[in-house]
Design a protein around this motif. Structure first.
Motif, PDB file in Angstrom:
ATOM      1  N   GLN A 119       0.944  -1.472   0.052  1.00 36.91           N
ATOM      2  CA  GLN A 119      -0.191  -0.096   0.092  1.00 36.91           C
ATOM      3  C   GLN A 119       0.912   1.469   0.025  1.00 36.91           C
ATOM      4  N   ALA A 120       1.941   1.128   0.529  1.00 38.35           N
ATOM      5  CA  ALA A 120       2.876   2.064   0.644  1.00 38.35           C
ATOM      6  C   ALA A 120       3.495   2.997  -0.899  1.00 38.35           C
ATOM      7  N   GLN A 149       0.012   4.677  -2.133  1.00 42.40           N
ATOM      8  CA  GLN A 149       0.177   5.837  -1.495  1.00 42.40           C
ATOM      9  C   GLN A 149       1.371   6.774  -2.379  1.00 42.40           C
ATOM     10  N   LYS A 150       2.475   6.363  -2.411  1.00 39.96           N
ATOM     11  CA  LYS A 150       3.188   7.548  -2.381  1.00 39.96           C
ATOM     12  C   LYS A 150       2.649   8.092  -4.232  1.00 39.96           C
ATOM     13  N   ALA A 177      -0.384   8.238  -5.055  1.00 42.92           N
ATOM     14  CA  ALA A 177      -0.882   8.893  -5.394  1.00 42.92           C
ATOM     15  C   ALA A 177      -1.055  10.177  -4.733  1.00 42.92           C
ATOM     16  N   ASP A 178       0.198  10.530  -3.912  1.00 45.64           N
ATOM     17  CA  ASP A 178       0.510  11.896  -3.107  1.00 45.64           C
ATOM     18  C   ASP A 178       0.837  12.634  -3.919  1.00 45.64           C
ATOM     19  N   PRO A 211      -3.291  14.049  -4.896  1.00 44.58           N
ATOM     20  CA  PRO A 211      -3.877  12.593  -3.645  1.00 44.58           C
ATOM     21  C   PRO A 211      -5.761  13.487  -3.839  1.00 44.58           C
ATOM     22  N   ARG A 246      -7.304   7.827  -4.239  1.00 47.02           N
ATOM     23  CA  ARG A 246      -7.556   7.548  -3.434  1.00 47.02           C
ATOM     24  C   ARG A 246      -7.148   6.262  -3.286  1.00 47.02           C
ATOM     25  N   VAL A 247      -6.739   5.206  -2.307  1.00 50.57           N
ATOM     26  CA  VAL A 247      -5.795   4.176  -2.346  1.00 50.57           C
ATOM     27  C   VAL A 247      -7.126   2.900  -0.992  1.00 50.57           C
TER      28      VAL A 247
END
Ligand code: NDP
Length: 283
Positions: A162-163, A166-167, A169-170, A174, A178-179
Motif C-alpha cells: 500500500q505504501a 500511496q506514494k 497517489a500523493d 491525492p 485514493r488508495v
C-alpha cells in the motif's frame, strides 16, 4: 526493406526479449512510412545493461525501447528524463542525444493505454463512474499518471504494497487518487466505469485471478494490460458478467506508436499496428 550503409538502427532491450513483438510492430510502421531504418531485439545480461547502453549510443543506435527488467535502470542512466519518467521512475523509450552521446528517457506506457482506449473504446471518457487501477508497479504508475493527465474522474488504486500506491497517489493528485485495499475490492468496484489490471497476476497464466465484476457499472470497460495470454481469467470473468473487455495488445501498439513518434516525428496508424500484431499472433 533495403538495408544500406545509412540504414538507422533501433532496438528493444530486455531479458528475456526474443519473444518481443515490438520488432514486428515497429518494422511494419517503418516500412509503411518508407524510412531507411531497422528495428531489432537485443537481449542483455543484467550485469551488462549500462555498458550496453553506452555502446549503443557510441554506435549511433537512434532509439531504444526498454522492457523488463530494465525500465528503472534505463531511467536512472538517461542524460535527461521527461517529467513522466521523473514521476514514474521508469523509462520504456530512449532517444539518442548525439551531442551528449547518451539517451533521453520517456515513458509512453500510460499514454499508450489511453491512446488505445481512445481508439477501441472512445466512450470511456463520457461514462459515469470512477476508475479502478489494480497495481502500483512501473506500468501502473505510468497508467495512473496518464489517466490523471487525461481525465478528472476519481481514481482508486489498489496494491498489495500500500505504501507504493500511496506514494504515487500523493505525487500525482491525492484529491483525485485514493488508495484502496484488495480485501475491499468489491466495494471499490461499485459503479466503476473502468477497471484496469496493471498487476502481473495472470501473466503467462501465473497466479490468474477472476474478480466478481457484478458491482461495476453495466457499461464498464474491463481492461487487462496483459496480452500473453490475450484472454486471461480476469477478462473471462468480465465476459461472464457481460462487461466490455479489452486486452493489453492495444496498449502494446499504443506505447509503440508514441515511441515511434518520439524517434521519427510522426504518429503512425495505431489500428494498422494493432492489425499487424493480431495477424502475427494468429500466423
Ligand atoms: P512490476 O513488477 O513493476 O509491478 C508488478 C505489479 O504487480 C505490482 O503492483 C505488484 O504488487 C503486483 N503483483 C505482482 N504479483 C501479485 C500478486 N500475486 N498479487 C497481487 N499483486 C501482485 O511490473 P510492471 O508494472 O512492469 O508490469 C505489470 C503488468 O503490466 C505486467 O503484467 C506486464 O505484462 C503489463 N505490461 C503491459 C504492457 C503492454 O504494452 N501491454 C506494457 C508494460 C507492462 P506489489 O507492488 O505489491 O508487489
Amino acid at each position: 526493406m533495403r538495408i544500406t550503409g545509412s540504414t538507422e538502427l533501433y532496438a528493444v532491450l530486455g531479458n528475456p526479449v526474443r519473444h518481443s513483438m515490438s520488432p514486428i510492430l515497429q518494422n511494419s510502421w517503418i516500412q509503411a512510412h518508407g524510412f531507411n531504418a531497422l528495428y531489432v531485439a537485443l537481449p542483455v545480461e543484467p550485469e551488462n545493461f549500462e555498458t550496453a547502453l553506452q555502446g549503443l549510443a557510441a554506435s549511433d543506435v537512434c532509439g531504444l525501447n526498454i522492457t523488463t527488467p530494465f525500465k528503472e535502470r534505463a531511467a536512472a542512466a538517461a542524460l535527461q528524463q521527461s517529467d513522466r519518467v521523473r514521476l514514474v521512475g521508469a523509462a520504456n523509450c530512449l532517444t539518442l542525444d548525439r551531442a551528449g552521446r547518451g539517451y533521453d528517457a520517456n515513458n509512453t506506457d500510460g499514454d499508450g493505454l489511453v491512446a488505445d482506449l481512445d481508439s477501441r473504446a472512445a466512450h470511456w471518457r463520457s461514462l459515469e463512474g470512477h476508475i479502478v487501477v489494480l497495481g502500483a508497479g512501473g506500468a501502473a504508475r505510468s497508467i495512473l499518471a496518464a489517466l490523471s493527465a487525461h481525465s478528472d474522474k476519481g481514481i482508486c488504486v489498489i496494491n498489495r504494497d500500500q505504501a507504493r500506491a500511496q506514494k504515487i497517489a500523493d505525487q500525482l493528485n491525492p484529491q483525485q487518487i485514493r488508495v484502496g485495499t484488495w480485501q475491499d475490492l468489491s466495494q471499490h468496484l461499485a459503479n466503476a466505469s473502468l477497471v484496469i489490471n496493471a498487476t502481473s497476476q495472470g501473466l503467462n497464466n501465473h497466479s490468474p485471478f477472476s474478480p466478481d465484476f457484478s458491482p461495476t457499472h453495466p457499461d464498464a470497460i474491463i481492461y487487462d494490460t496483459i496480452y500473453s495470454p490475450r484472454m486471461t481469467a480476469y477478462l473471462e470473468s468480465a465476459k461472464s458478467y457481460k462487461r466490455r473487455y479489452l486486452d493489453g495488445l492495444g496498449m502494446l501498439a499504443g506505447q509503440g506508436a508514441l515511441a515511434f513518434q518520439h524517434w521519427f516525428g510522426v504518429l503512425p496508424n495505431l489500428q494498422d499496428g494493432l492489425n499487424t500484431l493480431e495477424k502475427a499472433l494468429t500466423a
